[in-house]
Design a protein around this motif. Structure first.
Motif, mmCIF file in Angstrom:
data_model
loop_
_atom_site.group_PDB
_atom_site.id
_atom_site.type_symbol
_atom_site.label_atom_id
_atom_site.label_comp_id
_atom_site.label_asym_id
_atom_site.label_seq_id
_atom_site.Cartn_x
_atom_site.Cartn_y
_atom_site.Cartn_z
ATOM 1 N N TYR A 1 0.830 -1.201 0.000
ATOM 2 C CA TYR A 1 0.000 0.000 0.000
ATOM 3 C C TYR A 1 0.869 1.257 0.000
ATOM 4 O O TYR A 1 2.064 1.214 0.292
ATOM 5 N N ARG B 1 0.191 5.696 1.017
ATOM 6 C CA ARG B 1 -0.770 6.644 1.592
ATOM 7 C C ARG B 1 -0.739 7.960 0.833
ATOM 8 O O ARG B 1 0.316 8.399 0.376
ATOM 9 N N ALA C 1 -6.037 9.022 2.195
ATOM 10 C CA ALA C 1 -6.427 7.675 1.776
ATOM 11 C C ALA C 1 -5.223 6.744 1.792
ATOM 12 O O ALA C 1 -4.068 7.184 1.716
ATOM 13 N N GLN C 2 -5.519 5.453 1.914
ATOM 14 C CA GLN C 2 -4.515 4.412 1.720
ATOM 15 C C GLN C 2 -4.936 3.596 0.504
ATOM 16 O O GLN C 2 -6.039 3.055 0.469
ATOM 17 N N ILE C 3 -4.054 3.514 -0.470
ATOM 18 C CA ILE C 3 -4.394 2.881 -1.745
ATOM 19 C C ILE C 3 -3.332 1.841 -2.099
ATOM 20 O O ILE C 3 -2.215 1.872 -1.572
ATOM 21 N N TRP D 1 -9.676 1.007 3.372
ATOM 22 C CA TRP D 1 -8.772 0.856 2.231
ATOM 23 C C TRP D 1 -9.215 -0.373 1.438
ATOM 24 O O TRP D 1 -9.850 -1.283 1.992
ATOM 25 N N PRO D 2 -8.893 -0.451 0.174
ATOM 26 C CA PRO D 2 -9.310 -1.600 -0.640
ATOM 27 C C PRO D 2 -8.501 -2.849 -0.310
ATOM 28 O O PRO D 2 -7.308 -2.767 -0.011
#
Length: 514
Positions: free
Chosen positions: A172, A174, A185-187, A271-272
């Motif tokens: 991930y 950020r 967001a964290q992606i 997060w996803p």
């Protein structure tokens, strides 16, 4: 009072400290303030400073080496000064016991304190100054306690909201606001994210941690420090529920421990997910069962080692080198799979058995009548599997706590034994239910049934071959592989006649019917 031989001035030394999050005064700024105060007071500030990097709070977990050195110098009489300069009281300690120890040692050695922000020299031998120093220590500890409570509440609230915490997890990245620098967001990381997905998929297909680590090293894949991933690091990634979008908050977990405490809470992460929950929980089962991830590369080199048993004694079969005959130079009997018991009850040529079992397995997987047994979808089971895993983890923690209480003498052995039996009974029921949910899809991610199974088998790895056969060579599928003794003079008997696939209680053929 200690004076400098060169100048005749009173000698002072200083303690400077800054925590990792301190934005008030750096150690160099504090030392500069001390130097100006010493010049104004007519003292000689000598070095080096006692530099303390880290928290002085009673909640700190790391040692403060220079503070310990200061205490040791006062105890040994090697402090070499009459005045200890600090920027404020909390730069000494926020632990009352440490601060009181410092006060007592300073009084015994005739050392006075200079607190820069108060512009005051304080003598611990003076009752009024000592009272002020002790009160200051209590105030600092009180402030540290309030800060800790606020921090814990803020962390718990962020956890319930699903916000990430701590270091950015591998896979991930950020996103922060470019103006306020606040978290947004964290992606998924564009390079690391696909690697995490690959890791879980490969373990789900039967690859070992070590084989993946070796493959990644050959491909030049490294961690964020630029070092190859060791197998243990991959296991840490494989057990992290954050990859299925779960945020865990555990205020009771000890520093450095991977085991969750009874206080652990789970919440949906903001997060996803990088991994499908069904894949994640199948991987956890493989890890617990010590199935696909414990073989060392080069340790199990042969397809059926440990996957069959001797029909006579039940020992696992292992590879055994062919016997050499001195009277026939250059000749050796074929390499075999043989009973691992002393003396050996039965054996069968290795290459021929590998070929036969592979052919039987491929025929079984290509048979349309067997499709439905493996095509039952695991959809709808992910939540229940997750709940079972959580309950098993809770039982393990409760059992460990029970045994700890027993060992400490706080619970009678008889009561502990009853509790342990109850825990084991609950765990056994949960594991049976877990096996029931996983069985219909136990070949998912391995070599699944289909008309093109032979081509997919050829393209798969050795680890996947063994993991697939480990599933198929069970009584509910092909049957348990058993090696039969053939007796003297029957060494040329066909391999098919020297093995038996036992279907357990349903087996009414061959040697099982006798």
């Amino acid at each position: 009072m200690t004076h400098s031989p060169a100048t005749g001035l009173v000698i002072a030394r200083d303690l400077v400290r800054v925590s990792h999050t301190d934005r008030e005064k750096s150690p160099d700024d504090q030392h500069a303030d001390h130097a100006r105060s010493a010049e104004r007071m007519g003292w000689e500030l000598q070095g080096p400073s006692y530099r303390d990097l880290g928290s002085a709070s009673r909640f700190a977990t790391k040692d403060r080496e220079d503070f310990e050195r200061l205490v040791a110098d006062l105890e040994a009489g090697t402090f070499g000064a009459s005045i200890l300069m600090m920027w404020e009281n909390s730069r000494g300690s926020r632990k009352e016991s440490e601060w009181l120890r410092l006060i007592e040692l300073a009084e015994a050695r005739g050392v006075r304190f200079w607190i820069d922000v108060r512009g005051r020299l304080m003598d611990p031998a003076d009752p009024h100054d000592r009272r002020d120093l002790v009160h200051a220590a209590a105030d600092a500890a009180f402030e540290a306690g309030l800060l800790s409570v606020r921090t814990r509440r803020g962390t718990a609230g962020a956890a319930r909201a699903g916000l990430p915490h701590g270091r950015v997890l591998t896979g991930y990245q950020r996103v922060y606001n470019e103006h306020t620098r606040k978290f947004e967001a964290q992606i998924p990381h564009p390079e690391e994210g696909p690697l995490i997905t690959e890791l879980f998929d490969r373990v789900d297909r039967g690859h070992t941690q070590r084989s993946i680590a070796m493959d990644w090293e050959r491909r030049g894949i490294t961690d964020r420090r630029g070092k190859p991933y060791p197998p243990d690091a991959l296991k840490t990634l494989l057990t992290n529920e954050a990859y299925i979008g779960v945020r865990i908050h555990d205020p009771g977990r000890k520093p450095g421990s991977r085991r969750l405490s009874p206080l652990a809470e789970r919440a949906p992460g903001a997060w996803p997910a990088l991994v499908d929950p069904a894949v994640f929980w199948r991987v956890q089962k493989r890890l617990r069962d010590n199935a696909a991830l414990t073989a060392r590369p080069g340790g199990t080199k042969h397809l059926l080692s440990g996957l069959g048993v001797c029909h006579v004694c039940g020992s696992l079969i292992r590879r055994r080198a062919g016997r050499r005959y001195p009277s026939r130079p250059g000749y050796a009997a074929p390499v075999t799979y043989a009973c691992s018991a002393a003396g050996g009850c039965a054996r069968v040529p290795l290459a021929e058995l590998d070929q036969l079992v592979t052919a039987v397995a491929l025929a079984y997987l290509a048979d349309e009548r067997n499709y439905d047994a493996f095509r039952q979808a695991q959809e709808g089971h992910a939540a229940e599997l997750e709940q079972i895993a959580a309950e098993l983890a809770e039982i393990a923690r409760d059992l460990e706590e029970l045994l700890t209480e027993r060992d400490a003498g706080r619970i009678k052995p008889a009561s502990a034994a009853r509790g342990e039996a109850a825990f084991e009974q609950r765990a056994e029921k949960l594991r049976a239910r877990e096996a029931e949910l996983l069985r219909p899809a136990e070949l998912a991610g391995l070599i699944e049934p289909g008309p093109d199974v032979a081509a997919r088998w050829k393209a798969a790895t050795f680890d996947t071959h063994r993991a697939t056969l480990r599933v198929l060579l069970r009584t509910e599928h092909l049957g348990q592989l058993r090696i039969l003794p053939i007796g003297r003079g029957n060494g040329k008997a066909p391999v098919r006649d020297r093995i038996h696939l036992c279907r357990g209680e349903e087996c009414r053929t061959g040697p099982c019917a006798a």
